[in-house]
Every structure is written in C-alpha cells, then in structure tokens.
Design a protein around this motif. Structure first.
Motif, mmCIF file in Angstrom:
data_model
loop_
_atom_site.group_PDB
_atom_site.id
_atom_site.type_symbol
_atom_site.label_atom_id
_atom_site.label_comp_id
_atom_site.label_asym_id
_atom_site.label_seq_id
_atom_site.Cartn_x
_atom_site.Cartn_y
_atom_site.Cartn_z
ATOM 1 N N TYR A 93 0.845 -1.198 0.000
ATOM 2 C CA TYR A 93 0.000 0.000 0.000
ATOM 3 C C TYR A 93 0.881 1.250 0.000
ATOM 4 O O TYR A 93 0.942 1.975 0.998
ATOM 5 N N PRO A 94 1.566 1.518 -1.106
ATOM 6 C CA PRO A 94 2.495 2.660 -1.113
ATOM 7 C C PRO A 94 1.828 3.990 -0.790
ATOM 8 O O PRO A 94 2.475 4.883 -0.258
ATOM 9 N N PRO A 115 0.005 10.496 2.657
ATOM 10 C CA PRO A 115 -0.793 11.041 1.551
ATOM 11 C C PRO A 115 -2.060 10.237 1.253
ATOM 12 O O PRO A 115 -2.996 10.771 0.673
ATOM 13 N N GLY A 116 -2.113 8.992 1.677
ATOM 14 C CA GLY A 116 -3.290 8.176 1.407
ATOM 15 C C GLY A 116 -4.448 8.423 2.345
ATOM 16 O O GLY A 116 -5.542 7.899 2.141
ATOM 17 N N LEU A 117 -4.234 9.223 3.378
ATOM 18 C CA LEU A 117 -5.297 9.519 4.332
ATOM 19 C C LEU A 117 -5.605 11.004 4.293
ATOM 20 O O LEU A 117 -4.707 11.839 4.309
ATOM 21 N N ASP A 118 -6.876 11.329 4.261
ATOM 22 C CA ASP A 118 -7.277 12.734 4.204
ATOM 23 C C ASP A 118 -6.956 13.490 5.474
ATOM 24 O O ASP A 118 -6.681 14.663 5.461
ATOM 25 N N LYS A 140 -11.115 16.504 7.787
ATOM 26 C CA LYS A 140 -9.987 16.854 6.921
ATOM 27 C C LYS A 140 -8.841 17.323 7.791
ATOM 28 O O LYS A 140 -9.036 18.073 8.742
ATOM 29 N N ARG A 141 -7.668 16.896 7.450
ATOM 30 C CA ARG A 141 -6.487 17.261 8.235
ATOM 31 C C ARG A 141 -6.142 18.724 7.990
ATOM 32 O O ARG A 141 -6.094 19.169 6.851
#
Length: 161
Positions: A93-94, A115-118, A140-141
């Motif tokens: 899961y890059p 980057p894969g998580l909001d 949202k971060r």
C-alpha cells in the motif's frame, strides 16, 4: 521454550503443567492458515514466522530472543517486527507510506504525513455513535503552516498558507 516454562512456573507456581502449548509446530500451522486466508482474500501477507526462522539459521541468533514468554515480543522482537511491518505496508500500500516529522523524525506525531489519508482520526466528541462513518468521512487534516529557517538570522519564519 525454556522461557515459556519459566513463565509458567513464575505465573502458576506448583500448578504449572510444564506442557508447552506454544510450539513451533503449532505456530507453523497457524502461519500456514494465515497465509491461506490472505491468499483466498487476495491480501498481502507478512510471514513473520518464516522470517524469524531464517534469522535463527545464523548461529548468533536464537528464536527465543524475539519473545519474553514465547508469545509476547521482547525489545529484539519489536525491533525485528516494526521495520518488517513498515516495509510490508509500503510494498502493498504505497499510498499509506508515512513520512516522518521532518524536524524530529518520529512517524507518530502531528507533523508526520500519510498522503493516502485525508486527515487524522476524529476526536471522541466528534463521533456520533449512530453514524460513526460520518465522523471519519468529514474530517480533513489541517495542514500546519510552512516553516522556513532564515539561515542569516537563524530564526524561524512562518508563512500561513
């Protein structure tokens, strides 16, 4: 398995059975079953059992050093498993690769990025027990301000973007 026997005696005293239920044979069977489930579900599989067994092939390594009682990881076990898990996640899961905090180095603080998580997880008071997914979908971060160091004055300057 001497560690497990010692643990039994320490934990159960005279009631210790001396029977080792945590054997390499049972662990191998468990590992094989886990691999089968991963294959059936088309999921990645990190074979820690085989990886640790390969380490044991070297004379200075001992399987027992990875565990405190035959089940729970020792420091050496955590030091072995942690990097193996990070590498496995990055391979499979890059997009979930975590970039550590650029200043302090840890992967586990607010300046690390994935980057894969909001965004980060919601706070407990943001979760509606009747609709848990909503709290995760709407969060949202907040990106921290970009900080640069002025090399001439050795002071930090912050640009709020």
């Amino acid at each position: 398995h001497q560690q497990r026997l010692q643990y039994q005696i320490q934990r159960y005293g005279e009631k210790a059975t001396g029977v080792l239920e945590r054997t390499l044979d049972n662990t191998a069977k468990y590992s094989t079953a886990c691999r089968q489930v991963a294959d059936d579900e088309q999921l990645p599989f990190l074979n820690l059992f085989d990886d640790m067994q390969q380490q044991q092939q070297q004379p200075e390594n001992d399987w027992g050093r990875f565990f405190t009682d035959g089940l729970h990881f020792s420091k050496a076990g955590h030091d072995f498993v942690g990097p193996a898990m990070v590498a496995a996640i990055e391979r499979a899961y890059p997009q979930l690769r975590v970039t550590p905090d650029p200043k302090t180095g840890p992967y586990c603080n607010s300046a690390s990025r994935c980057p894969g998580l909001d965004g980060g997880p919601p706070f407990h008071d943001e979760i509606d027990n009747d609709n848990v997914a909503l709290a995760f979908a709407s969060r949202k971060r907040q990106e921290p301000p970009v900080t640069a160091v002025d090399e001439d004055k050795k002071e930090e300057k912050t640009d709020d973007l």
